[in-house]
Design a protein around this motif. Structure first.
Motif, mmCIF file in Angstrom:
data_model
loop_
_atom_site.group_PDB
_atom_site.id
_atom_site.type_symbol
_atom_site.label_atom_id
_atom_site.label_comp_id
_atom_site.label_asym_id
_atom_site.label_seq_id
_atom_site.Cartn_x
_atom_site.Cartn_y
_atom_site.Cartn_z
ATOM 1 N N ARG A 101 22.068 -19.560 -76.195
ATOM 2 C CA ARG A 101 21.424 -20.601 -77.010
ATOM 3 C C ARG A 101 19.932 -20.684 -76.677
ATOM 4 N NH1 ARG A 101 23.809 -24.796 -79.568
ATOM 5 N NH2 ARG A 101 22.262 -26.243 -78.696
ATOM 6 N N LEU A 102 19.599 -20.604 -75.406
ATOM 7 C CA LEU A 102 18.186 -20.613 -75.004
ATOM 8 C C LEU A 102 17.459 -19.409 -75.583
ATOM 9 C CD1 LEU A 102 18.642 -21.644 -71.260
ATOM 10 C CD2 LEU A 102 17.664 -23.075 -73.059
ATOM 11 N N ARG A 103 18.138 -18.258 -75.598
ATOM 12 C CA ARG A 103 17.530 -17.063 -76.176
ATOM 13 C C ARG A 103 17.290 -17.245 -77.668
ATOM 14 N NH1 ARG A 103 19.411 -11.994 -78.084
ATOM 15 N NH2 ARG A 103 20.771 -13.319 -79.346
ATOM 16 N N ASP A 104 18.300 -17.764 -78.370
ATOM 17 C CA ASP A 104 18.169 -17.938 -79.808
ATOM 18 C C ASP A 104 17.102 -18.972 -80.161
ATOM 19 O OD1 ASP A 104 20.079 -16.031 -80.127
ATOM 20 O OD2 ASP A 104 21.652 -17.372 -80.882
ATOM 21 N N GLU A 105 16.836 -19.899 -79.246
ATOM 22 C CA GLU A 105 15.763 -20.876 -79.444
ATOM 23 C C GLU A 105 14.407 -20.333 -78.991
ATOM 24 O OE1 GLU A 105 16.758 -24.590 -77.570
ATOM 25 O OE2 GLU A 105 18.835 -24.482 -78.295
ATOM 26 N N GLN A 106 14.380 -19.076 -78.550
ATOM 27 C CA GLN A 106 13.160 -18.391 -78.114
ATOM 28 C C GLN A 106 12.518 -19.055 -76.890
ATOM 29 O OE1 GLN A 106 10.550 -17.822 -81.490
ATOM 30 N NE2 GLN A 106 12.079 -16.651 -82.631
ATOM 31 N N LEU A 107 13.361 -19.662 -76.064
ATOM 32 C CA LEU A 107 12.883 -20.221 -74.807
ATOM 33 C C LEU A 107 12.920 -19.186 -73.691
ATOM 34 C CD1 LEU A 107 14.520 -23.766 -74.926
ATOM 35 C CD2 LEU A 107 12.159 -23.134 -75.463
ATOM 36 N N ARG A 193 16.158 -26.806 -69.431
ATOM 37 C CA ARG A 193 16.568 -28.032 -70.113
ATOM 38 C C ARG A 193 16.020 -29.269 -69.402
ATOM 39 N NH1 ARG A 193 17.154 -26.173 -74.971
ATOM 40 N NH2 ARG A 193 19.184 -25.297 -75.530
ATOM 41 N N GLU A 205 25.738 -29.879 -75.724
ATOM 42 C CA GLU A 205 25.401 -28.824 -76.682
ATOM 43 C C GLU A 205 26.600 -28.009 -77.156
ATOM 44 O OE1 GLU A 205 22.283 -26.345 -75.246
ATOM 45 O OE2 GLU A 205 20.931 -28.017 -74.797
#
Length: 482
Positions: A101-107, A193, A205
């Protein structure tokens, strides 16, 4: 076996879910009697031969829990779908979803070294992808004492998990399972986070959107007690259930059969509120080349892979003192098998869970979805692209799929096939096979007519080496001959 019951009312199960009733050892919907009996028999054999105080199993198919069963050796006590068991390393699948999820949010990027985001780690150069896939070369376990039977308060910082040589193998070369690696991923989630504990991030989440209210860091009533069974006598010893602290992301979670049915459905199909089906497909791809030409087991990004009787199963196994767990999904058949047991060792829960899926597939092969025409409106220019194309003299078919997608496949066994996703700029991106990630373009001549297809510099033409076609290197002027 000890199962602590709660008098508090439970939330109703969502529509379409089939819970395990408290007053029955088996529940089912939609499966034939012979299939149900075979499933229960396999579970019963596993419980009896494995000498397990209690064992539960379930099968998910087409997004529903279609069968569940339980076997117990304690008279008058029947485990049910709301009883918590510790699920061990199945926890890692949840942590991996948080990272993706962090990857998909480009974090973050999967290629980022973990030290870019997390200070004070003894292995700052290990990449996030390597940690997810257990290919970082990190040690398999923490330094002494045995972390699964030790309070997490003894290791308050990530660096306390490792000894003098945290990295035992070259990074990125081979799979080497590492529990401390997932402790680092949990700390990474907390860091990105804003300091929120990883289990709270998980609850907000992932668990809450999926309706998994009985998956928790600490056990809540009702829950099963963990046991060790003596290898040479039919006697039992209770196992401790410590809070493992920083090692929690490696195996701390407790869950229920009902919740894991929801999790299996998510792993099979995805949920846009949590993670897309495309990202889950990425997680199922082997991240490190499996060892051996006829590999039987591999590892993706947080998910284990096994081959069994010609089928590929994806999921994870888990073990902690007093508990064993296994969850396997078969994406092609849209079926999953789950097994929970409250003993430290004995039953082959991974094989039992795989057998549950196999019984359903063998007894009741999946009936395919009916063919349906594509939703309109139809683009005539896109339809005109379909049909035969030639890579040199090798004929391929180009088919139009949903959402302007394309499928390229050779007519013979020799050649490469791929599915392609339509992009906003008028190109297509390969989704699988040899052309995964490659760009397919339609090339037009000066008059605007379609000239050829360009796929990573490979030219596909409407005729096999026709002189008028733009074949790289040209075509012999004498043409075809006998």
């Amino acid at each position: 076996m000890t199962i602590t019951q709660s008098a508090e009312p439970q939330e109703p199960a969502p529509v379409g879910h089939v819970p395990v009733p408290v007053d029955s050892c088996e529940a089912f919907v939609g499966l034939l009697p012979q299939t149900r009996r075979s499933l229960l028999r396999r579970l019963a054999i596993g419980q009896a031969e494995g000498r397990v105080p209690s064992m539960m199993g379930a099968v998910v198919r087409d997004g529903l829990a279609v069968w569940s069963g339980a076997r117990t050796s304690v008279e008058g006590e029947v485990p049910n779908g709301d009883v918590q068991y510790r699920i061990g390393s199945l926890t890692k699948t949840f942590v991996a979803v948080l990272v993706m999820r962090l990857r998909d949010e480009q974090l973050l990027r999967l290629g980022d070294p973990v030290g870019k985001h997390l200070e004070g780690t003894p292995v700052p150069d290990a990449t996030i992808a390597q940690l997810l896939a257990h290919s970082s070369g990190l040690v398999a376990e923490t330094r002494a004492p045995w972390w699964e039977r030790t309070s997490g308060e003894l290791r308050p910082e990530p660096a306390d998990l490792f000894g003098d040589r945290p990295q035992r193998l070259p990074a990125g070369r081979r799979h080497h399972y590492s529990n401390p690696g997932y402790a680092l991923l949990g700390a990474l989630v907390e860091r990105l986070r804003g300091g929120m504990p990883w289990d709270e991030v998980l609850r907000r989440e992932v668990l809450r959107p999926l309706g998994m209210s009985r998956t928790t860091l600490q056990p809540g009533m009702p829950h099963a007690g963990g046991w060790a069974v003596h290898p040479w006598a039919d006697v039992m010893l209770p196992e401790p259930a410590h809070d493992t602290g920083l090692m929690g992301p490696a195996g701390q979670l407790w869950s229920t059969l009902d919740d894991l049915c929801r999790w299996a459905t998510f792993l099979l199909r995805g949920d846009e509120r949590v993670l897309s089906a495309a990202t889950l497909a990425e997680m199922r791809t082997p991240a490190v080349p499996p060892e051996g030409s006829a590999w039987e087991a591999g590892y993706g990004l947080g998910l284990q892979l096994v081959r069994r009787e010609g089928r590929t199963l994806v999921g994870h196994t888990g073990s902690m003192p007093g508990f064993l767990a296994a969850l396997w999904t078969d994406v092609d058949e849209d079926v999953a098998g789950i097994v929970l047991a409250n003993c430290t060792s004995g039953p082959a829960v991974a094989a039992i869970a795989a057998d549950l899926t196999g019984i359903v597939v063998e007894h009741e092969p999946r009936i395919p979805e009916p063919w349906r025409p594509l939703p309109g409106p139809l683009d005539p220019e896109l339809l005109a692209l379909t049909g035969l194309w030639y890579w040199g003299a090798n004929p391929h078919t180009l088919r139009l799929r949903a959402e302007r997608g394309l499928e390229l496949a050779p007519l013979s066994q020799a050649g490469r096939s791929s599915w392609f996703r339509a992009e906003a700029d008028g190109t297509w991106t390969g989704l699988d096979g040899y052309y995964a990630g490659e760009t397919l373009r339609v090339v037009r001549d000066p008059e605007g007519s379609v000239s050829h297809l360009d796929l990573g510099t490979f030219v596909f033409t409407r005729g096999p080496y026709e002189p008028a076609e733009p074949v790289p290197g040209g075509v012999d002027p004498e043409g075809w001959r006998v």
